[in-house]
Design an enzyme around this catalytic site. Structure first.
Site, mmCIF file in Angstrom:
data_model
loop_
_atom_site.group_PDB
_atom_site.id
_atom_site.type_symbol
_atom_site.label_atom_id
_atom_site.label_comp_id
_atom_site.label_asym_id
_atom_site.label_seq_id
_atom_site.Cartn_x
_atom_site.Cartn_y
_atom_site.Cartn_z
ATOM 1 N N LYS A 25 0.781 -1.163 0.011
ATOM 2 C CA LYS A 25 0.007 0.028 0.103
ATOM 3 C C LYS A 25 0.824 1.264 0.006
ATOM 4 O O LYS A 25 0.402 2.275 -0.772
ATOM 5 C CB LYS A 25 -1.211 0.068 1.102
ATOM 6 C CG LYS A 25 -2.064 -1.107 0.989
ATOM 7 C CD LYS A 25 -3.407 -0.705 1.751
ATOM 8 C CE LYS A 25 -4.363 -1.718 1.251
ATOM 9 N NZ LYS A 25 -5.506 -1.857 2.145
ATOM 10 N N LYS A 83 -10.599 -4.440 -3.831
ATOM 11 C CA LYS A 83 -11.475 -3.180 -4.077
ATOM 12 C C LYS A 83 -10.887 -2.214 -4.475
ATOM 13 O O LYS A 83 -11.210 -1.444 -5.494
ATOM 14 C CB LYS A 83 -11.851 -2.766 -2.567
ATOM 15 C CG LYS A 83 -13.088 -3.735 -1.866
ATOM 16 C CD LYS A 83 -13.553 -2.655 -0.897
ATOM 17 C CE LYS A 83 -13.772 -3.643 0.401
ATOM 18 N NZ LYS A 83 -12.464 -3.757 1.278
ATOM 19 N N LYS A 88 -4.325 -10.562 -6.335
ATOM 20 C CA LYS A 88 -5.703 -10.809 -5.353
ATOM 21 C C LYS A 88 -6.731 -9.806 -6.094
ATOM 22 O O LYS A 88 -6.410 -8.715 -6.379
ATOM 23 C CB LYS A 88 -5.282 -10.411 -3.866
ATOM 24 C CG LYS A 88 -6.511 -10.584 -2.946
ATOM 25 C CD LYS A 88 -6.178 -9.878 -1.627
ATOM 26 C CE LYS A 88 -6.480 -8.538 -1.503
ATOM 27 N NZ LYS A 88 -6.460 -8.017 -0.236
HETATM 28 N N1 AQP Z 1 -9.516 -11.691 -3.088
HETATM 29 C C1 AQP Z 1 -9.663 -12.018 -1.765
HETATM 30 N N2 AQP Z 1 -9.958 -13.411 -1.979
HETATM 31 C C2 AQP Z 1 -10.353 -13.986 -0.758
HETATM 32 N N3 AQP Z 1 -10.545 -12.975 0.405
HETATM 33 C C3 AQP Z 1 -10.397 -11.989 0.377
HETATM 34 N N4 AQP Z 1 -10.462 -11.114 1.471
HETATM 35 C C4 AQP Z 1 -10.053 -9.723 0.629
HETATM 36 N N5 AQP Z 1 -10.054 -10.025 -0.651
HETATM 37 C C5 AQP Z 1 -9.988 -11.528 -0.805
HETATM 38 C C6 AQP Z 1 -10.967 -10.934 2.501
HETATM 39 O O1 AQP Z 1 -11.823 -10.230 2.837
HETATM 40 C C7 AQP Z 1 -11.744 -9.757 4.065
HETATM 41 C C8 AQP Z 1 -11.918 -8.270 4.400
HETATM 42 O O2 AQP Z 1 -10.963 -7.528 3.539
HETATM 43 P P1 AQP Z 1 -10.779 -6.207 3.509
HETATM 44 O O3 AQP Z 1 -11.655 -5.381 2.553
HETATM 45 O O4 AQP Z 1 -10.784 -5.725 5.006
HETATM 46 O O5 AQP Z 1 -9.503 -5.763 3.240
HETATM 47 P P2 AQP Z 1 -8.278 -6.005 2.124
HETATM 48 O O6 AQP Z 1 -8.059 -7.907 2.348
HETATM 49 O O7 AQP Z 1 -7.275 -5.432 1.866
HETATM 50 O O8 AQP Z 1 -9.588 -6.254 0.819
HETATM 51 P P3 AQP Z 1 -9.413 -5.632 -0.461
HETATM 52 O O9 AQP Z 1 -10.753 -5.852 -0.980
HETATM 53 O O10 AQP Z 1 -7.949 -5.604 -1.006
HETATM 54 O O11 AQP Z 1 -9.536 -4.108 0.157
HETATM 55 P P4 AQP Z 1 -8.708 -2.827 -0.106
HETATM 56 O O12 AQP Z 1 -8.438 -2.844 -1.805
HETATM 57 O O13 AQP Z 1 -9.454 -1.568 0.399
HETATM 58 O O14 AQP Z 1 -7.176 -3.085 0.569
HETATM 59 C C9 AQP Z 1 -10.603 -10.231 4.752
HETATM 60 O O15 AQP Z 1 -10.706 -11.286 5.569
HETATM 61 C C10 AQP Z 1 -9.679 -10.534 3.575
HETATM 62 O O16 AQP Z 1 -8.816 -11.659 3.623
#
Ligand code: AQP
Length: 337
Positions: free
Chosen positions: A119, A205, A202
């Site tokens: 990040k 969002k 991955k």
């Molecule tokens: N691609 C994924 N596959 C499986 N699990 C996922 N999680 C996120 N992406 C995947 C799981 O969702 C939960 C919440 O995640 P989060 O939104 O708090 O943060 P993150 O992991 O950083 O998800 P994003 O979508 O990538 O968000 P941004 O882009 O804002 O950082 C967690 O349990 C995560 O493991």
């Protein structure tokens, strides 16, 4: 509801980043599992709105995202009478415990966090201290509720390990069991749903693009995204993470969404051409997501009701969080309010 008799205690949360809608990765790796787990023990699921501040976000958007994400939890099937559903910032003990835990966390271990490095490299203009100490707030989010299991995707494994280390360090220093040391609870399939355009990354969002499926995407949009999913030239639907990451990702999505094993999903689709296979995956995703999207649209119109549910959840969460925090304050010698 919280009961002293339960053996398992689950806790997890989702950041209220982006535009307040979860990705298919969030759904399969988190939301769907929360719904499945809510009847297997005490459970606490929260909206991580304080974490969302680590990247610049418009205040009105953040407020909207928080309620919208709550509506997604409910639309996916979370029962707020069974699970405790709450907003992180409404339980101030999270911030209070995070401060104490900051003093039990080492710079070196935080510097090793790959999510911080990722990040920071994507947000060069805003590498704030919150981004750096994010995993400590996350440790506080978890340890306040003494969970035995933390259902997360694979991306959160390193943060969970840090949380366990902080808990063990604290317990050992004071020679007592202040914190339950939680186990990461990572699913066997869909632990890391990949981007449809880049099946080595991955689905995320903040990287929203044609490879990211959102729960509020219209059916046609979902179909289009799957139709364009990157595959390979092997022309065979089979599990092969190394050589066929795109096809393997699609199989993983199909298996998880339809409650089948990977092997079964592979057997069902082995004779399909890629086009037919992609359509089958899209159909399964649409069949699962469309009713959730409809339910979300209905729930989000009643913000009073959402706020009432969240206020009730925060009150219930606070009774547990306050107990842990009081114990920590006593242990380290801080005077309580
Ligand atoms: N691609 C994924 N596959 C499986 N699990 C996922 N999680 C996120 N992406 C995947 C799981 O969702 C939960 C919440 O995640 P989060 O939104 O708090 O943060 P993150 O992991 O950083 O998800 P994003 O979508 O990538 O968000 P941004 O882009 O804002 O950082 C967690 O349990 C995560 O493991």
């Amino acid at each position: 509801m919280v009961s002293a008799m339960s053996e398992k205690v689950f806790l997890s949360g989702i950041q209220t980043t982006g535009e307040g809608q979860p990705t298919l990765g969030n759904y399969l790796g988190a939301l769907k599992r929360y719904v499945d787990l809510q009847n297997e023990g005490d459970s606490y699921f929260f909206l991580a709105n304080s974490h969302a501040l680590t990247v610049r976000i418009d205040p009105a958007q953040l407020r909207h995202n928080t309620l919208s994400m709550a509506a997604w939890y409910l639309a996916a099937g979370l029962n707020p009478k069974t699970a405790t559903l709450f907003v992180q910032s409404q339980v101030t003990e999270h911030a209070q415990l995070a401060w104490v835990l900051n003093t039990f966390s080492q710079m070196g271990e935080l510097e090793r966090m790959t999510e911080y490095k990722d990040k920071a490299s994507r947000n060069k203009g805003n590498i704030n201290a919150g981004l750096f100490t994010y995993p400590v707030l996350q440790a506080a989010d978890i340890l306040l509720y003494q969970p035995t299991h933390v259902p997360v995707g694979e991306d959160q494994k390193q943060h969970l390990e840090l949380c366990r280390n902080i808990a063990i360090r604290f317990n050992n220093l004071f020679d007592q069991s202040t914190f339950t040391v939680p186990e990461p609870f990572i699913p066997t399939t869909a632990a890391r749903v990949k981007d449809l355009q880049d099946p080595t990354s991955k689905m995320s969002k903040s990287l929203a693009g044609q490879g990211c499926v959102f729960l509020d995407d219209e059916d046609k949009v979902i179909e289009k995204k799957f139709k364009r999913a990157v595959t390979d030239n092997e022309a065979q639907v089979r599990i092969d993470e190394q050589n066929q990451p795109g096809i393997t990702n699609l199989l993983e999505i199909l298996a998880t969404i339809s409650g089948k094993s990977m092997e079964q999903a592979q057997a069902d689709c082995a004779d399909m051409q890629y086009g037919t296979f992609k359509q089958a995956v899209a159909d399964a995703v649409v069949a699962k997501i469309a009713p959730i999207r409809t339910k979300h649209a209905e729930l989000i119109t009643n913000t009073d009701e959402l706020e009432t549910i969240l206020a009730d959840g925060a009150a219930r969460a606070r009774t547990v969080a306050a107990k842990t925090l009081a114990n920590v304050y006593d242990t380290v010698g801080l005077l309580k309010a």
